[in-house]
Write a protein that holds these residues in place. Structure first.
Motif, mmCIF file in Angstrom:
data_model
loop_
_atom_site.group_PDB
_atom_site.id
_atom_site.type_symbol
_atom_site.label_atom_id
_atom_site.label_comp_id
_atom_site.label_asym_id
_atom_site.label_seq_id
_atom_site.Cartn_x
_atom_site.Cartn_y
_atom_site.Cartn_z
ATOM 1 N N GLU A 38 -42.514 -10.742 4.076
ATOM 2 C CA GLU A 38 -42.313 -11.754 4.294
ATOM 3 C C GLU A 38 -41.998 -12.168 5.595
ATOM 4 O O GLU A 38 -41.248 -10.982 6.402
ATOM 5 C CB GLU A 38 -41.245 -12.633 3.626
ATOM 6 N N MET A 39 -42.375 -13.104 6.317
ATOM 7 C CA MET A 39 -42.077 -13.286 7.600
ATOM 8 C C MET A 39 -40.435 -13.392 7.926
ATOM 9 O O MET A 39 -39.697 -14.200 7.042
ATOM 10 C CB MET A 39 -42.407 -14.878 8.242
ATOM 11 N N PHE A 40 -39.938 -12.602 8.841
ATOM 12 C CA PHE A 40 -38.748 -12.261 8.844
ATOM 13 C C PHE A 40 -37.768 -13.250 9.598
ATOM 14 O O PHE A 40 -38.354 -14.096 10.206
ATOM 15 C CB PHE A 40 -38.296 -10.867 9.529
ATOM 16 N N PRO A 41 -36.528 -13.491 9.188
ATOM 17 C CA PRO A 41 -35.806 -14.868 9.264
ATOM 18 C C PRO A 41 -34.977 -14.515 10.769
ATOM 19 O O PRO A 41 -34.686 -13.528 11.372
ATOM 20 C CB PRO A 41 -34.836 -14.897 8.309
ATOM 21 N N TYR A 42 -34.777 -15.769 11.389
ATOM 22 C CA TYR A 42 -33.888 -15.990 12.561
ATOM 23 C C TYR A 42 -32.547 -15.796 11.860
ATOM 24 O O TYR A 42 -31.814 -16.586 10.869
ATOM 25 C CB TYR A 42 -34.010 -17.183 13.391
ATOM 26 N N PRO A 43 -31.441 -14.990 12.670
ATOM 27 C CA PRO A 43 -30.166 -15.039 11.914
ATOM 28 C C PRO A 43 -29.352 -16.253 12.506
ATOM 29 O O PRO A 43 -28.312 -15.745 13.363
ATOM 30 C CB PRO A 43 -29.527 -13.630 12.533
ATOM 31 N N TRP A 99 -22.511 -13.047 18.471
ATOM 32 C CA TRP A 99 -22.774 -14.349 17.563
ATOM 33 C C TRP A 99 -23.885 -13.953 16.760
ATOM 34 O O TRP A 99 -24.130 -14.020 15.576
ATOM 35 C CB TRP A 99 -23.083 -15.317 18.275
ATOM 36 N N THR A 100 -24.963 -12.941 17.275
ATOM 37 C CA THR A 100 -26.152 -12.620 16.488
ATOM 38 C C THR A 100 -25.837 -11.614 15.493
ATOM 39 O O THR A 100 -26.284 -11.663 14.514
ATOM 40 C CB THR A 100 -27.152 -12.020 17.590
ATOM 41 N N TYR A 101 -24.958 -10.540 15.866
ATOM 42 C CA TYR A 101 -24.830 -9.412 14.857
ATOM 43 C C TYR A 101 -23.764 -9.985 13.890
ATOM 44 O O TYR A 101 -23.889 -9.613 12.750
ATOM 45 C CB TYR A 101 -24.384 -7.985 15.636
ATOM 46 N N ASN A 102 -23.034 -10.827 14.067
ATOM 47 C CA ASN A 102 -22.071 -11.104 13.072
ATOM 48 C C ASN A 102 -22.869 -12.111 12.001
ATOM 49 O O ASN A 102 -22.879 -11.958 10.773
ATOM 50 C CB ASN A 102 -21.150 -12.207 13.833
ATOM 51 N N ASN A 103 -23.790 -12.868 12.558
ATOM 52 C CA ASN A 103 -24.770 -13.707 11.729
ATOM 53 C C ASN A 103 -25.526 -12.727 10.594
ATOM 54 O O ASN A 103 -25.788 -13.118 9.553
ATOM 55 C CB ASN A 103 -25.519 -14.602 12.662
ATOM 56 N N ILE A 104 -26.177 -11.705 11.691
ATOM 57 C CA ILE A 104 -26.884 -10.653 10.614
ATOM 58 C C ILE A 104 -26.178 -10.317 9.705
ATOM 59 O O ILE A 104 -26.595 -10.285 8.344
ATOM 60 C CB ILE A 104 -27.451 -9.646 11.614
ATOM 61 N N ALA A 105 -24.969 -9.793 9.902
ATOM 62 C CA ALA A 105 -24.160 -9.328 8.695
ATOM 63 C C ALA A 105 -23.620 -10.373 7.805
ATOM 64 O O ALA A 105 -23.812 -10.049 6.503
ATOM 65 C CB ALA A 105 -22.716 -8.788 9.440
#
Length: 866
Positions: A38-43, A99-105
């Motif tokens: 599946e097309m991967f998401p933006y976090p 911000w990005t890695y926190n959202n990924i988690a």
């Protein structure tokens, strides 16, 4: 348990899958592979119901393929670079990385309860240095192969954010983030030479049989191949060193209808003229602030500036055509100059009417002499028309025939040259921002532009940056920007532009085949896992993402990172619909909409009695307060309910409307199925029947003729296997689920033996496993299934069971249906006739007499003529 509890059942089976590493993909040359993606998401930090639907579809395919013996690769990653992270850093004072890695988690934690069959060991984010370091290596290889260039280009420039903007980021002539008036500037930029592959990218579309036709058409239109005429118009008098004006037209057949010339504000002649004409300079500056997307230019008012210059008409030397600078002519297509034929182009007609320019008809409809007033006559090129004035002397012909004849005519007289053009332009990848993949080159005063050495990759982003000052923080970071030249060792400066984020998503599918390799791909893994067998994503990515990915796959083949078979990376593509929800709105005193949460509305009213307008099936949006939170749905009903609902309500290519009633109904059905399994398990515990055999042994022992009730359920079971299998394989998930509903009803009403029902219930667990994997595992365990249902081979229908042993035949008497009979499928015509004549409707109609004629169509109908 005395009741179905998703909160207990679902984590238990997720833990079991993880413990056994069921979804960890390993290359195995002895097994056929299947790669679903599946097309991967933006976090962004929160999953939404669109994510649930998208990834559940892929999960159904992955689990089904596992059960049919395939070695399945089903990975997950994050499209993590981009402006939103910088926006967040500016807004909250943090760092885009944090911000990005926190959202990924956060999003990972929200996705895992869905029970997706994902190989999480392959997870990566495009902002991982390990990933973008390999992207930089790819860039260097593509640069070496001649697929990357650096050149001047006119771009959209945001003077506040001090960055280049894509056309889609210019809204009403303003920067999408800053709101500043966007300028058209000429800058030196890096480009991928995608236009070199335009012909191949276009021709290869014909081979993408498992792509939606609408997507292929969208790509075809974007590539935009056209055959036209390139010719020069002679200026009546030279101006600023220009003697001629070169144009390219796809409608040379309308040359007789030319009434003016139009050039882009960025055309060299226009730029030369503005140097001593302040009014023209102001006009051009205003044009350069325009939104240049096709949609925006179509809607924008057509404006022009008369230069006072003219050209001689190539068909009549005594005629001249005025040269205008026009806001609807761009430099990045053709030559930046056109001739205007108002009668047969609406844009030209609007311009001509505004500035009182002639409108000259060159052709009319075959059955009409009507001339153009305020609507241009633009029939399809394939439609035959009657020509009034045509350079090649055509009188009655289609537009395409006239175009071809005119090109031949012009070439024969030396007036121009036929030329094939593509709308597709080279891909500008330079972005003046921090949170992106650094372009791995160095600028040296002595050596010029020098590629970074591969052993120095990744060129890693510095962490110590701030966003208080507009512009790219890399430009003002001396310890990162200043470096030694990789060639001569003297002081030099790094390229501070970073790559367009479309680059990050244009090769991630290849990286998933060997996500931790020391090179962009590992040859054996790429050879085994590629291509992506099934790609799933939104129609909004039908053009740029897919086109860029197709280009990158070819580039990676040229540079040795993908095999030749992967020049087209996606064998099949499916574009799913959205998940929608009602909007509840009222109006304020000025008539503007005010949106309300669903829980604030009861019986169509607010608590104060205000009537609420309900708008059905609208795209979910936070601003419109109609977003359904998947986390809360999973907490209330369980993941299987959410999965079942988004799959069952409509065909997957269409939108599905989320309703609370629908979710409740799905949960009730799954609870009902669990109870049926629980009751059968209780019978087994009570010692009813011989139920300890494996499923295959039970199926093998089931034979027609044992008893009619078992026969009936046996046939229903095999038909359900056949129908569900066909539904899953054709992406008809809603049809497969509808068939399961029917089968469950038959199973619940069946009076078959406990042994037959036990067998059928186990098969039901298998059929539901791709859609509701947790419930299916629970049913499988309750019914004594060996191992995990996810690892159990998919059931196959017995063709003999699919054929009905009886057929219902309608009886017509004198042409009107009066009854029906059920007979064995192999009954002779004579015996069918006897049974039909003995039926009550026929006996009543005959009243003791005999029919004049009886016609039997075997397996279809009986006609009795009295």
């Amino acid at each position: 348990m005395s009741r179905y509890s998703a909160a207990d059942i679902e984590p238990k089976w997720q833990a079991a899958w993880d413990k056994l590493g069921v979804f960890t993909a390993k290359r195995d040359e002895s097994r056929p592979k299947y790669y679903v993606l599946e097309m991967f998401p933006y976090p962004s930090g929160r999953i939404h119901m669109g994510h649930v639907r998208n990834y559940t579809m892929g999960d159904v395919v992955a689990r089904y393929k596992m059960s049919t013996g395939h070695n399945v690769l089903h990975p997950m990653g994050w499209d993590a670079f981009g402006m939103p992270a910088e926006n967040a850093a500016m807004a909250i004072g943090g760092h885009p990385k944090d911000w990005t890695y926190n959202n990924i988690a956060d999003m990972r934690a929200q996705m895992k309860p869905l029970g997706l069959s994902i190989d999480w060991s392959r997870e990566f984010a495009t902002c991982d240095p390990e990933y973008y370091g390999q992207q930089q290596a790819l860039f260097l290889d593509m640069l070496d192969a001649g697929l990357v260039t650096r050149k001047n280009a006119v771009v959209n420039w945001d003077p506040v954010d001090m960055t280049v903007l894509a056309n889609e980021q210019v809204i009403d002539g303003k920067g999408w983030r800053s709101g500043a008036d966007v300028e058209r500037r000429e800058l030196t930029q890096w480009f991928f030479k995608i236009s070199d592959m335009a012909e191949e990218l276009l021709e290869a579309l014909d081979g993408l049989d498992n792509w939606p036709a609408k997507v292929r058409l969208m790509q075809e239109n974007w590539i935009g191949k056209s055959r036209g005429l390139e010719m020069e118009f002679t200026l009546s008098a030279p101006a600023h060193g220009h003697d001629t004006l070169k144009i390219y037209t796809t409608r040379p057949d309308t040359l007789a209808g030319a009434s003016f010339m139009a050039i882009s504000p960025d055309h060299p002649l226009s730029k030369a003229l503005e140097s001593d004409n302040a009014d023209l300079a102001a006009f051009n500056a205003d044009c350069r602030r325009m939104d240049t997307t096709e949609a925006a230019m179509e809607k924008a008012e057509k404006r022009g500036f008369d230069t006072g210059l003219t050209v001689r008409h190539p068909l009549d030397d005594s005629r001249t055509l005025p040269i205008w600078v026009a806001n609807f002519v761009l430099m990045d297509y053709g030559t930046g100059a056109i001739f205007g034929c108002p009668a047969h182009d609406q844009r030209d007609l609007d311009f001509a009417r505004k500035y009182d320019l002639p409108v000259i008809d060159t052709f009319v409809a075959m059955d009409s002499d009507a001339r153009v007033e305020n609507t241009a006559f633009t029939p399809p090129k394939t439609e035959k028309v009657r020509w009034i004035d045509q350079p090649a002397g055509v009188t009655e012909a289609t537009g395409q025939e006239a175009i071809d004849a005119t090109i031949d005519w012009a070439e024969a007289r030396g007036l121009g040259q036929g030329k094939t053009q593509f709308r597709l332009r080279d891909w500008g990848l330079s972005r003046q921002r921090y949170w992106g993949c650094p372009i791995p080159v160095v600028h040296c005063a002595d050596c010029g532009v020098v590629p970074e050495k591969k052993e120095n990759l990744p060129v890693q982003l510095p962490d110590d940056v701030t966003f208080y000052i507009p512009g790219n923080p890399l430009d003002r970071h001396p310890t990162w920007r200043d470096c030694a030249c990789p060639s001569c060792g003297k002081p030099a400066k790094r390229e501070t532009d970073t790559m367009d984020t479309f680059v990050d998503s244009s090769w991630y599918f290849a990286r998933f085949t060997s996500p931790h390799a020391a090179t962009p791909t590992e040859k054996a893994d790429a050879e085994y896992w590629m291509n992506v067998d099934q790609y799933i994503g939104g129609i909004e990515h039908a053009i740029l993402h897919l086109l860029y990915s197709r280009f990158f796959a070819r580039a990676m083949n040229v540079t040795g990172h993908l095999p030749a078979k992967s020049r087209e990376p996606f064998d099949a593509l499916f574009t799913q619909g959205m998940v929608t929800h009602e909007i509840y709105q009222t109006r304020d005193a000025k008539g503007r909409p005010v949106y309300h949460l669903p829980e604030d509305v009861s019986d169509g009213k607010l608590a104060d009695g205000t009537e609420v307008e309900i708008i059905p099936s609208a795209k979910m949006s936070k601003s419109k307060k109609n977003v359904v939170d998947p986390v809360s749905i999973i907490s209330a009903y369980g993941a299987d309910t959410a999965r079942w609902f988004v799959l069952s309500d409509s065909p997957p290519e269409r939108d599905v409307e989320w309703t609370a009633a629908g979710a409740e109904a799905a949960h009730k059905f799954l609870t009902r199925v669990w109870r049926m399994a629980r009751e059968l398990a209780d019978q087994r515990d009570a010692g009813v029947g011989d139920l300890d055999k494996s499923l295959q042994d039970l199926m093998d022992s089931m034979q027609l003729g044992m008893n009619p009730l078992d026969d009936e359920l046996m046939r229903a079971t095999h038909k359900a296997i056949d129908d569900v299998t066909k539904g899953v394989e054709s992406f008809g998930f809603n049809a497969a689920i509808a068939r399961i509903y029917t089968y469950v009803n038959a199973l619940s009403k069946s009076q078959a033996s406990a042994r037959m029902k036990w067998t059928s219930m186990r098969i039901l667990a298998q059929l539901m496993s791709p859609m509701t994997p947790h419930l299916a595992e629970e049913m499988w365990a309750l019914l004594g299934g060996e191992g995990l249902v996810v690892e159990t081979p998919w059931p196959t229908p017995d063709d003999n069971m699919l054929r009905d042993n009886t057929v219902t035949m309608p009886i017509q008497i004198n042409g009107k249906r009066r009854g029906e009979i059920s007979v064995p499928v192999d009954m002779s015509k004579e015996d069918v006739e006897k049974q039909a004549l003995a039926s009550d409707p026929v006996q009543k109609a005959l009243a003791g007499g005999t029919p004049r004629k009886v016609i039997v169509v075997p397996g279809r109908i009986v006609n009795v003529v009295i």
